[in-house]
Design a protein around this motif. Structure first.
Motif, short mmCIF file in Angstrom:
data_model
loop_
_atom_site.label_atom_id
_atom_site.label_comp_id
_atom_site.label_asym_id
_atom_site.label_seq_id
_atom_site.Cartn_x
_atom_site.Cartn_y
_atom_site.Cartn_z
N ASN A 1 56.76 41.28 37.67
CA ASN A 1 55.84 41.98 38.29
C ASN A 1 56.71 43.57 38.25
N LYS A 2 57.78 43.51 37.19
CA LYS A 2 58.23 45.21 37.60
C LYS A 2 57.32 45.70 36.51
N ARG A 3 57.85 45.46 35.26
CA ARG A 3 57.22 45.81 33.76
C ARG A 3 55.76 46.23 33.83
N GLY A 4 54.99 44.72 35.21
CA GLY A 4 53.73 45.15 34.84
C GLY A 4 53.08 46.23 35.69
N ALA A 5 53.91 46.06 36.87
CA ALA A 5 53.28 47.30 37.47
C ALA A 5 53.78 48.67 37.36
N ARG A 6 54.66 49.10 36.66
CA ARG A 6 55.16 49.68 35.49
C ARG A 6 53.75 50.80 34.86
N SER A 7 53.75 49.37 33.93
CA SER A 7 52.85 49.71 32.81
C SER A 7 51.59 50.51 33.19
N LEU A 8 50.99 49.90 34.54
CA LEU A 8 49.64 50.07 35.63
C LEU A 8 50.31 51.28 35.31
N VAL A 9 51.09 52.08 36.29
CA VAL A 9 50.67 53.11 36.77
C VAL A 9 51.23 54.10 36.02
N GLU A 10 52.36 53.94 34.75
CA GLU A 10 52.40 54.57 33.60
C GLU A 10 51.20 54.92 33.06
N HIS A 11 49.95 53.77 32.93
CA HIS A 11 48.71 53.91 32.62
C HIS A 11 47.82 55.63 33.42
N LEU A 12 47.70 54.89 35.05
CA LEU A 12 47.52 55.88 35.26
C LEU A 12 48.04 57.64 35.48
#
Lengths: 341, 341
Positions: A169-180
């Motif tokens: 979860n953490k890694r996925g969320a982080r890459s998602l938000v970093e994309h934004l």
DNA sequence: CTGAAAGCGCTTACAG
DNA sequence: CTGAAAGCGCTTACAG
């Protein structure tokens, strides 16, 4: 009009009598245990056919045989999230010759009444548990008896060594938000948390915060709401922000279900997604790619979680050594709702 | 690290021994049957507490007690349709002190293997059945034994008198299509059927045809497709029409799920809903009013069907006389996707 | 290859 | 108010 109804179901004794053998023999042909003469097998099978015999499973399990079914304990069944999970579980179960039984309401210990969850050793060889509240008497009882248990989307509490299967979860969320942040330059990114105590939500929020921090964006508590992984609740959370004129240029909705609620709220308010506000989800449920705009999200291998969990459970059932903690990888899925083409 | 695990669960004998009474007495305090001295009750309860005792339900049901749970047999769990149904069932079940157990895959009689559905008299006092294919050996066996059964969204086959609960599909569909004709003046109205053999779909199509006929619109087989009550399949059915340049000004999607697929296909093709093509559904699932545009549909009281079905089942379980056939009313819900404001 | 018998954990008349 | 015993429908050593 009304059909004849024999009042009693055939038992192994009836079959034995009809076939002219002992119940032990019937049991043997039933289970393929022990040697039986070919002709005897045929006679017994005919008798079973004739009497429409099916073994009484309660008796069977009392007498010590396994039930060949596993149980799933769930808080609820609403949402696009569950079908893939259940599909994965059924695939896994079937693969190993097990059936899957589901009990779908929150276990609420009743006042005084010793009402166990309806899924346990009587009808099941092991249990898959998906729940936020694990301080559960019944679960503890099962655990202490050594009853096979596997946790879904949740680590085992300290002290209990129950295998668990979840996603990054953490890694996925982080890459998602970093994309934004890095691709689209958003800095006012809101987050909609899941249900209180939900572990997925905990890690996703951590990933969100890490991403902000890594890019020097201060964390703003006003930008954290509660969507509960639910479209209706997410919708009103966003409506609430809009009413209070909270400013944001993107929303990480917590999950896809909530994302769809966000989009509805924004559209209703006359905002364009992603032009006015970007919206991203988590899970990549089947409808995510069908939404308009198609949803940027994180692919969590829901179905695989199910299959893997069953695999662990069956390992435990067979007395093997399970993997204590399985963390499946997630992957950023870029579509249109973030502002990409 | 690893916790001590007693290898054996406590039995009624353990409790009796610890309490210094007979197992008959323990059974009595457990079930509240027969008189027991107050002090004895206390002692026994303490022993149960101490030993963390829970009765072994298989033994219980073998010995003749009811399981106090009812089972639900379903072909699948995907779709917005099931949550309200299950909520209704659980409400009903809880109301009567029953638990609900779900088995969610199609029953496929396995080659030769006498594998019964995992839900039957061993773990259940009665069964709710939601299925299209009723020519089921296992169901028949249960029926012939007089095992309590209730059918959902399906009339009982001739000869079997099993109570059934469903909704006024034909009337609902007819009023929906008549709305499209009389209020909006549409005449090229397409219909997306449900899964083959599905009874709801059968009646809805009949209502659709009746509406056309009542208004002098010839039935055009080209305007009937198959959406299977599924968003993805409905979507490709519409894409197919579009590709083949079939002309229509409205689509009755069969159900809400399919309607959402239709809207996605139309939107993708650059068509406006409802301006270019109107789309209407059936069921009024929770997300119908949240869609954009909000969905005109027929309210089918899904949750009520669930509650009513449980009520009938429990009547049968208690040996009462159930209502053989319950037809719940449906109601047109006019929102925006038909072209109304 | 087959059967008699014990046992799984409970409930329920039947006595007392 | 309490206990001894039969029985629910199966499985599984143990003999043969």
């Amino acid at each position: 009009m009304s059909v004849q109804r024999p009042s009693r179901r055939a038992t192994i004794t009836d079959v034995a009598r009809m076939a002219g053998v002992s119940i032990a023999t019937v049991s043997r042909v039933l289970n393929g245990t022990g040697p039986v003469a070919d002709e005897t097998v045929v006679i017994v099978q005919q008798a079973m056919e004739e009497l429409n015999y099916t073994p009484h499973a309660a008796a069977r399990s009392l007498a010590g045989r396994s039930t060949e079914t596993i149980g799933l304990l769930l808080p609820r069944l609403s949402g696009a999230f569950y079908p893939p999970l259940i599909r994965g579980l059924e695939t896994g179960a079937k693969e190993h010759g097990f059936d899957l039984l589901i009990h779908a309401s929150v276990y609420v210990p009743q006042d005084g009444a010793r009402r166990p969850v309806p899924l346990d050793e009587r009808n099941t060889d092991g249990l898959l548990i998906f729940t936020d509240r694990l301080d559960d008497t019944e679960i503890n009882r099962l655990y202490e008896q050594g009853f096979p248990l596997v946790l879904l989307y949740r680590a085992a509490p300290a002290g209990l060594n129950i295998p668990s299967v979840t996603v990054e979860n953490k890694r996925g969320a982080r890459s998602l938000v970093e994309h934004l942040i890095t691709v689209h330059g958003y800095r006012r990114i809101a987050y909609l948390a899941g249900p209180r105590g939900n572990e997925d939500s905990y890690w996703r929020e951590l990933g969100y915060r890490e991403a902000l921090e890594a890019h020097g964006i201060p964390f703003d508590p006003d930008l954290v709401g509660r969507g509960d992984f639910d479209d209706v609740l997410a919708r009103s959370a966003v409506e609430d922000w809009l009413r209070r004129r909270v400013a944001f240029d993107a929303i990480f909705a917590g999950d896809d279900e909530a994302a769809s609620g966000c989009i509805m709220a924004l559209r209703q308010a006359g905002k364009q997604v992603p032009d006015d506000v970007a919206v991203v989800g988590f899970d990549d449920v089947p409808f995510a790619r069908l939404m308009a705009p198609s949803l940027t999200t994180v692919r969590a291998p829901i179905e695989t979680v199910g299959e893997e969990a069953v695999r662990q459970l069956i390992t435990v059932i067979h007395g093997g050594e399970p993997v204590p903690f399985t963390l499946l990888p997630t992957e950023l899925v870029v579509r249109q709702s973030c502002g990409c083409k």
